[in-house]
Design an enzyme around this catalytic site. Structure first.
Site, mmCIF file in Angstrom:
data_model
loop_
_atom_site.group_PDB
_atom_site.id
_atom_site.type_symbol
_atom_site.label_atom_id
_atom_site.label_comp_id
_atom_site.label_asym_id
_atom_site.label_seq_id
_atom_site.Cartn_x
_atom_site.Cartn_y
_atom_site.Cartn_z
ATOM 1 N N CYS A 120 0.853 -1.176 0.000
ATOM 2 C CA CYS A 120 0.000 0.000 0.000
ATOM 3 C C CYS A 120 0.895 1.235 0.000
ATOM 4 O O CYS A 120 2.118 1.135 0.137
ATOM 5 C CB CYS A 120 -0.930 -0.001 1.210
ATOM 6 S SG CYS A 120 -2.362 1.106 1.013
ATOM 7 N N CYS A 122 -0.195 4.254 1.824
ATOM 8 C CA CYS A 122 -0.605 5.213 2.850
ATOM 9 C C CYS A 122 0.474 5.494 3.880
ATOM 10 O O CYS A 122 0.544 6.613 4.412
ATOM 11 C CB CYS A 122 -1.890 4.745 3.533
ATOM 12 S SG CYS A 122 -1.765 3.164 4.391
ATOM 13 N N CYS A 130 -4.174 6.135 0.265
ATOM 14 C CA CYS A 130 -3.622 4.908 -0.313
ATOM 15 C C CYS A 130 -3.386 5.002 -1.812
ATOM 16 O O CYS A 130 -3.278 3.973 -2.485
ATOM 17 C CB CYS A 130 -4.565 3.740 -0.008
ATOM 18 S SG CYS A 130 -4.874 3.495 1.754
ATOM 19 N N LYS A 195 -12.325 -5.025 2.841
ATOM 20 C CA LYS A 195 -11.740 -4.130 3.844
ATOM 21 C C LYS A 195 -12.698 -2.973 4.073
ATOM 22 O O LYS A 195 -12.949 -2.165 3.180
ATOM 23 C CB LYS A 195 -10.375 -3.622 3.369
ATOM 24 C CG LYS A 195 -9.651 -2.739 4.376
ATOM 25 C CD LYS A 195 -8.291 -2.342 3.841
ATOM 26 C CE LYS A 195 -7.531 -1.474 4.814
ATOM 27 N NZ LYS A 195 -6.202 -1.073 4.277
ATOM 28 N N ARG A 205 -3.165 3.275 13.020
ATOM 29 C CA ARG A 205 -2.701 4.524 12.412
ATOM 30 C C ARG A 205 -1.687 5.225 13.305
ATOM 31 O O ARG A 205 -0.827 5.957 12.821
ATOM 32 C CB ARG A 205 -3.909 5.404 12.083
ATOM 33 C CG ARG A 205 -4.716 4.779 10.930
ATOM 34 C CD ARG A 205 -6.037 5.458 10.657
ATOM 35 N NE ARG A 205 -6.735 4.738 9.585
ATOM 36 C CZ ARG A 205 -7.965 4.997 9.201
ATOM 37 N NH1 ARG A 205 -8.657 5.953 9.784
ATOM 38 N NH2 ARG A 205 -8.529 4.293 8.225
ATOM 39 N N ARG A 217 -11.252 7.568 4.160
ATOM 40 C CA ARG A 217 -11.025 6.561 3.129
ATOM 41 C C ARG A 217 -12.320 5.892 2.666
ATOM 42 O O ARG A 217 -12.302 4.787 2.125
ATOM 43 C CB ARG A 217 -10.028 5.523 3.657
ATOM 44 C CG ARG A 217 -8.649 6.123 3.897
ATOM 45 C CD ARG A 217 -7.689 5.152 4.541
ATOM 46 N NE ARG A 217 -6.383 5.782 4.712
ATOM 47 C CZ ARG A 217 -5.479 5.434 5.627
ATOM 48 N NH1 ARG A 217 -5.746 4.447 6.465
ATOM 49 N NH2 ARG A 217 -4.316 6.053 5.704
ATOM 50 N N GLU A 233 -16.836 -7.854 -4.029
ATOM 51 C CA GLU A 233 -15.400 -7.559 -3.939
ATOM 52 C C GLU A 233 -14.574 -8.842 -3.915
ATOM 53 O O GLU A 233 -13.569 -8.968 -4.624
ATOM 54 C CB GLU A 233 -15.122 -6.732 -2.679
ATOM 55 C CG GLU A 233 -15.618 -5.302 -2.709
ATOM 56 C CD GLU A 233 -14.676 -4.379 -3.454
ATOM 57 O OE1 GLU A 233 -13.632 -4.837 -3.944
ATOM 58 O OE2 GLU A 233 -14.978 -3.173 -3.524
ATOM 59 N N LYS A 248 -11.358 -7.802 6.726
ATOM 60 C CA LYS A 248 -10.822 -6.894 7.734
ATOM 61 C C LYS A 248 -11.848 -5.801 8.016
ATOM 62 O O LYS A 248 -12.350 -5.180 7.069
ATOM 63 C CB LYS A 248 -9.520 -6.275 7.207
ATOM 64 C CG LYS A 248 -8.849 -5.291 8.153
ATOM 65 C CD LYS A 248 -7.595 -4.696 7.525
ATOM 66 C CE LYS A 248 -6.936 -3.733 8.502
ATOM 67 N NZ LYS A 248 -5.746 -3.082 7.921
ATOM 68 N N SER A 274 -6.172 -3.663 15.081
ATOM 69 C CA SER A 274 -5.563 -2.969 16.217
ATOM 70 C C SER A 274 -6.573 -2.556 17.278
ATOM 71 O O SER A 274 -6.307 -2.669 18.484
ATOM 72 C CB SER A 274 -4.808 -1.741 15.723
ATOM 73 O OG SER A 274 -5.677 -0.840 15.042
ATOM 74 N N TYR A 313 -2.178 -9.340 16.361
ATOM 75 C CA TYR A 313 -1.143 -8.842 17.271
ATOM 76 C C TYR A 313 -1.049 -9.713 18.512
ATOM 77 O O TYR A 313 -0.103 -9.580 19.297
ATOM 78 C CB TYR A 313 -1.460 -7.391 17.661
ATOM 79 C CG TYR A 313 -1.621 -6.491 16.461
ATOM 80 C CD1 TYR A 313 -0.516 -5.960 15.800
ATOM 81 C CD2 TYR A 313 -2.889 -6.197 15.945
ATOM 82 C CE1 TYR A 313 -0.665 -5.163 14.674
ATOM 83 C CE2 TYR A 313 -3.050 -5.405 14.821
ATOM 84 C CZ TYR A 313 -1.936 -4.891 14.189
ATOM 85 O OH TYR A 313 -2.086 -4.113 13.064
#
Length: 326
Positions: A120, A122, A130, A195, A205, A217, A233, A248, A274, A313
């Site tokens: 990407c 961004c 992006c 997404k 971010r 976005r 998609e 996501k 996150s 994570y």
């Protein structure tokens, strides 16, 4: 006295019995660990909103990879934090960009580790979007040209999997054609096929220094209210040559995960994002929840919904739980 009702509790009568009939199993092999790599020679920096997650300079990356290998984690996804940004994200596709250098380092010290390159712009653009901006709008087709050369530079650096996350129309086809033409037919694409424009991305971010400097976005990421759009998609990306399909975020979109799983034979990947991580860590720090039980229940729900793999994570935590080291 005999009763005519069913005795479902027979299969829950002991831990051994419950293990015997368990339908969904979470394994370390299911996990992909995100790593943030930054330019410069200073020390690693913890992300304030994501306790336990760090931005690593290259010289500290080897120690982190060694820990992952010891835990049995076999795949990572790399995100880059450059020192300098510009309006076309040059650092994303520079041959010595931070993701490219980190990829070379990991493949040199741990050839067996699967390196997934997030593809990407961004993190590398000064405006935080992006793609290419003209008259305040993201230009789809001009952005595709830069995403193609980004993917090529990542493949040249040794990435095992290309993971485009930009949500431009046609991004899988352009990247697949570019890889094939350059002789990288063997490199799979793990597409961020579904997404959403989610509020759960805030801590990322902070970690990636990638917040948009204007607007949002929503013209390229999906409306959280939409279900059928996700299926369109995913279908487009599969037809264009994707090898994996990412959904996501994960927790608020398990219905979408199941929908996608029911309509494809490709591996489906959940990104446990996150915000989902940060909420659990914050609640745990306050003593409100049993973190280990919550994490295992959350990630097991993703497997039960139909995913093959989970980007999370929590990967190191889960690996320790499964080893009994928590």
């Amino acid at each position: 006295m005999n009763q005519s009702f069913d005795r479902h509790r027979r299969l829950r009568s002991s831990a051994a019995m419950r293990d015997l009939v368990r339908e969904t199993v979470l394994q370390t092999d299911d996990l992909i660990y995100p790593i943030f790599v930054k330019e410069g020679n200073n020390t690693k920096t913890e992300v304030t909103s994501m306790p336990g997650v760090f931005q690593f300079p290259l010289h500290e990356l080897e120690e982190e990879v060694a820990e992952l290998i010891k835990l049995g984690i076999k795949a990572i996804i790399l995100f880059g934090l450059p020192n300098d940004k510009d309006d076309i994200g040059t650092g994303a596709y520079h041959s010595h960009g931070i993701v490219q250098e980190a990829t070379r380092l990991v493949k040199n010290i741990a050839p067996e580790m699967l390196v997934i390159a997030d593809t990407c712009l961004c993190e590398f653009t000064d405006h935080g979007h992006c793609g290419v901006i003209e008259n305040g709008e993201v230009q789809n087709d001009k952005s595709l040209a830069l995403l193609k050369i980004t993917a090529l530079s990542q493949a040249e650096a040794g990435a095992d999997i290309i993971a485009p996350s930009n949500m431009m129309d046609g991004f899988v086809k352009v990247i697949r054609d570019g890889l094939d033409e350059a002789g990288y037919q063997h490199i799979p694409i793990m597409s961020y096929a579904v997404k959403y424009a989610s509020a759960f991305y805030g801590p990322f971010r902070d970690a990636a220094n990638s917040a948009p400097q204007f607007g949002d976005r929503k013209t390229y990421q999906m409306d959280p209210a939409n279900r059928l759009e996700a299926l369109r998609e995913a279908q487009s990306d599969e037809q264009e040559g994707a090898d994996f399909l990412i959904v996501k975020p994960a927790l608020s979109y398990l219905d979408i995960v199941r929908d996608v799983r029911d309509r494809t034979n490709l591996p489906v990947v959940a990104y446990n994002v996150s915000g989902e991580y940060a909420m659990v860590k914050a609640a745990s720090a306050n003593g409100w929840i049993d973190e280990q039980r919550i994490v295992m229940e959350m990630l097991t729900s993703m497997k039960r919904a139909g995913v093959s793999l989970i980007i999370t994570y929590f990967a190191k935590d889960v690996a320790r739980y499964l080893k009994g080291d928590a």
